[in-house]
Design a protein around this motif. Structure first.
Motif, PDB file in Angstrom:
ATOM      1  N   ALA A   1       3.789  12.438  -0.921  1.00  0.00           N
ATOM      2  CA  ALA A   1       4.426  12.264   0.383  1.00  0.00           C
ATOM      3  C   ALA A   1       4.692  13.611   1.039  1.00  0.00           C
ATOM      4  O   ALA A   1       4.482  13.786   2.248  1.00  0.00           O
TER       5      ALA A   1
ATOM      6  N   GLU B   1      -5.917   3.526   1.795  1.00  0.00           N
ATOM      7  CA  GLU B   1      -5.092   3.060   0.677  1.00  0.00           C
ATOM      8  C   GLU B   1      -5.687   1.817   0.009  1.00  0.00           C
ATOM      9  O   GLU B   1      -4.975   0.856  -0.289  1.00  0.00           O
TER      10      GLU B   1
ATOM     11  N   VAL C   1      -3.667   1.024  -3.187  1.00  0.00           N
ATOM     12  CA  VAL C   1      -2.238   1.325  -3.107  1.00  0.00           C
ATOM     13  C   VAL C   1      -1.385   0.469  -4.038  1.00  0.00           C
ATOM     14  O   VAL C   1      -0.355   0.920  -4.551  1.00  0.00           O
ATOM     15  N   GLU C   2      -1.807  -0.768  -4.298  1.00  0.00           N
ATOM     16  CA  GLU C   2      -0.997  -1.654  -5.132  1.00  0.00           C
ATOM     17  C   GLU C   2      -0.868  -1.162  -6.572  1.00  0.00           C
ATOM     18  O   GLU C   2       0.058  -1.553  -7.286  1.00  0.00           O
TER      19      GLU C   2
ATOM     20  N   ALA D   1       2.376   9.481  -1.554  1.00  0.00           N
ATOM     21  CA  ALA D   1       2.508   9.246  -0.116  1.00  0.00           C
ATOM     22  C   ALA D   1       2.435   7.761   0.193  1.00  0.00           C
ATOM     23  O   ALA D   1       1.800   6.985  -0.517  1.00  0.00           O
ATOM     24  N   SER D   2       3.082   7.369   1.273  1.00  0.00           N
ATOM     25  CA  SER D   2       3.003   6.007   1.796  1.00  0.00           C
ATOM     26  C   SER D   2       2.383   6.065   3.174  1.00  0.00           C
ATOM     27  O   SER D   2       2.922   6.709   4.083  1.00  0.00           O
ATOM     28  N   GLY D   3       1.252   5.400   3.334  1.00  0.00           N
ATOM     29  CA  GLY D   3       0.621   5.374   4.632  1.00  0.00           C
ATOM     30  C   GLY D   3       1.506   4.737   5.693  1.00  0.00           C
ATOM     31  O   GLY D   3       1.552   5.200   6.832  1.00  0.00           O
ATOM     32  N   LEU D   4       2.216   3.685   5.320  1.00  0.00           N
ATOM     33  CA  LEU D   4       3.090   3.015   6.282  1.00  0.00           C
ATOM     34  C   LEU D   4       4.230   3.920   6.728  1.00  0.00           C
ATOM     35  O   LEU D   4       4.606   3.932   7.907  1.00  0.00           O
ATOM     36  N   ALA D   5       4.788   4.694   5.803  1.00  0.00           N
ATOM     37  CA  ALA D   5       5.851   5.636   6.167  1.00  0.00           C
ATOM     38  C   ALA D   5       5.305   6.715   7.092  1.00  0.00           C
ATOM     39  O   ALA D   5       5.959   7.114   8.068  1.00  0.00           O
TER      40      ALA D   5
ATOM     41  N   VAL E   1      -3.777   3.422   8.800  1.00  0.00           N
ATOM     42  CA  VAL E   1      -3.773   3.064   7.380  1.00  0.00           C
ATOM     43  C   VAL E   1      -4.837   2.006   7.137  1.00  0.00           C
ATOM     44  O   VAL E   1      -4.910   1.010   7.864  1.00  0.00           O
TER      45      VAL E   1
ATOM     46  N   ARG F   1      -6.368  -0.751   4.364  1.00  0.00           N
ATOM     47  CA  ARG F   1      -6.083  -1.500   3.141  1.00  0.00           C
ATOM     48  C   ARG F   1      -7.113  -2.620   2.972  1.00  0.00           C
ATOM     49  O   ARG F   1      -7.850  -2.942   3.915  1.00  0.00           O
TER      50      ARG F   1
END
Length: 358
Positions: A166, A186, A189-190, A198-202, A212, A214
């Motif tokens: 992140a 991502e 991502v799961e 890192a979080s793509g949504l954040a 992002v 998915r």
């Protein structure tokens, strides 16, 4: 005699090469597929759609977008779906790149990136991974010029496995101009368990230029139905939808994806089992002396260099994915097949009598 000729852009584009067929589906550790059958409720909901396949799909993907919007905490106009996240990427790049533009991505990364990028006529700028198989975001930021329109960040990185943290992504985004699209891929991502990842949504919540990607192909086990999606600001999502062929995702695929979202408890259980089996594989291979990068995906990477093809051939009857001159990616499959692969890997090292790094 003259004959029709395809665009010159195709001359340098490699053909996408799928994983090698295996003697059984369980022995196929080359395509990062989920070893489990579809989630509870998926087969029944999908079967119910078979009686109306004479009808066109819902082009607006209404139920799918509503289910995703509720899950992700966004409005439906933030979404753009297609036949797998790779097809969504193709649409995104077609919507935002043209000759004279540049696209930056790490290498080695997802093998479809060069194909998708080169088809647009834009110039690809590849930035080598660091020695530990992670993205060099400092070098990628330095590679951005006034011609750069898109940057691809694959986390976890396919085929090597590590994530971008992140902190690294935020520092990178602060350096990249706001008019440059930063695509955070991502697909895996799961499977991520690293709290620093890192979080793509954040990132999307904090930066207007983030997209992002998915997919339902990996953790959700719908690889054969091809459903992927982008999450982006509404104007960017709309541009992707405009570049996507009508009726891209069948109703069969849409209802299967919605049913999969509703089976969260079963999904969590299956993903955790894969994560635990991943750790077993990493520890066993490292115990044999292999140099295995940290992985947060459903696969492991062996940086074998010129020995990649030789190792892959020696793994028969298990199918793995070699990248000539670079390494081998091995998907996490059923425990008994993973154990067979580990035994084959150990035998290969013993037969060579020296480290595969040399």
């Amino acid at each position: 005699m003259s004959t029709p000729r395809a665009r010159k852009a195709l001359d340098g584009i490699p053909v996408y090469r799928p994983g090698k067929p295996a003697i059984t589906e369980d022995h196929k550790l080359s395509s990062n597929e989920n070893p489990y059958a579809p989630l509870p409720g998926v087969m029944e909901r999908a079967a119910a759609e078979l009686g109306r396949i004479n009808r066109y799909p819902d082009a607006g993907m209404t139920a799918l977008y509503e289910a995703l919007a509720e899950r992700l905490g966004v409005s439906p106009d933030h979404l753009a779906a297609g036949t797998g996240s790779v097809a969504v990427l193709f649409s995104l790049l077609n919507a935002h790149l043209e000759a004279g533009d540049e696209i930056v991505y790490a290498w080695r990364s997802f093998e479809a990136y060069p194909i998708a990028a080169d088809l647009t006529g834009a110039t690809a700028v590849r930035v080598p991974l660091r020695p530990d198989a992670t993205h060099d975001l400092d070098a990628m930021a330095a590679a951005v010029t006034d011609r750069t329109k898109v940057v691809l960040v694959c986390t976890p990185n396919n085929p090597t496995g590590p994530v971008v943290t992140a902190a690294e992504l935020e520092t990178f985004l602060e350096r990249v101009p706001g008019h440059v699209l930063v695509v955070v891929d991502e697909a895996y991502v799961e499977f991520v368990r690293d709290p620093a990842a890192a979080s793509g949504l954040a990132a999307l919540a904090a930066h207007d230029n983030v997209v992002v990607l998915r997919t339902f192909s990996k953790a959700y086990g719908l690889a054969g139905l091809r459903v992927g999606y982008a999450i982006a600001r509404p104007a960017i999502a709309e541009s992707i939808r405009k570049a996507t062929p009508p009726f891209a995702v069948t109703d069969l695929s849409q209802v299967a994806a919605v049913a999969s979202l509703e089976a969260q408890a079963a999904l969590d259980e299956r993903v955790e089992a894969i994560v635990q089996e991943r750790q077993v594989m990493v520890e066993a291979l490292r115990g044999q002396g292999w140099d295995v990068p940290a992985t947060e995906a459903n696969f492991v990477w062996l940086p074998l260099g010129e020995a990649a093809l030789d190792f892959a051939a020696a793994c028969d009857p298990v199918s793995v994915r070699p990248f000539a001159g670079e390494g081998v990616r091995i998907s996490v499959g059923a425990p008994e097949v993973n154990a067979q692969l580990i035994a084959l890997a150990g035998a290969w090292r013993t037969a060579r009598g020296r480290s595969p790094r040399t």
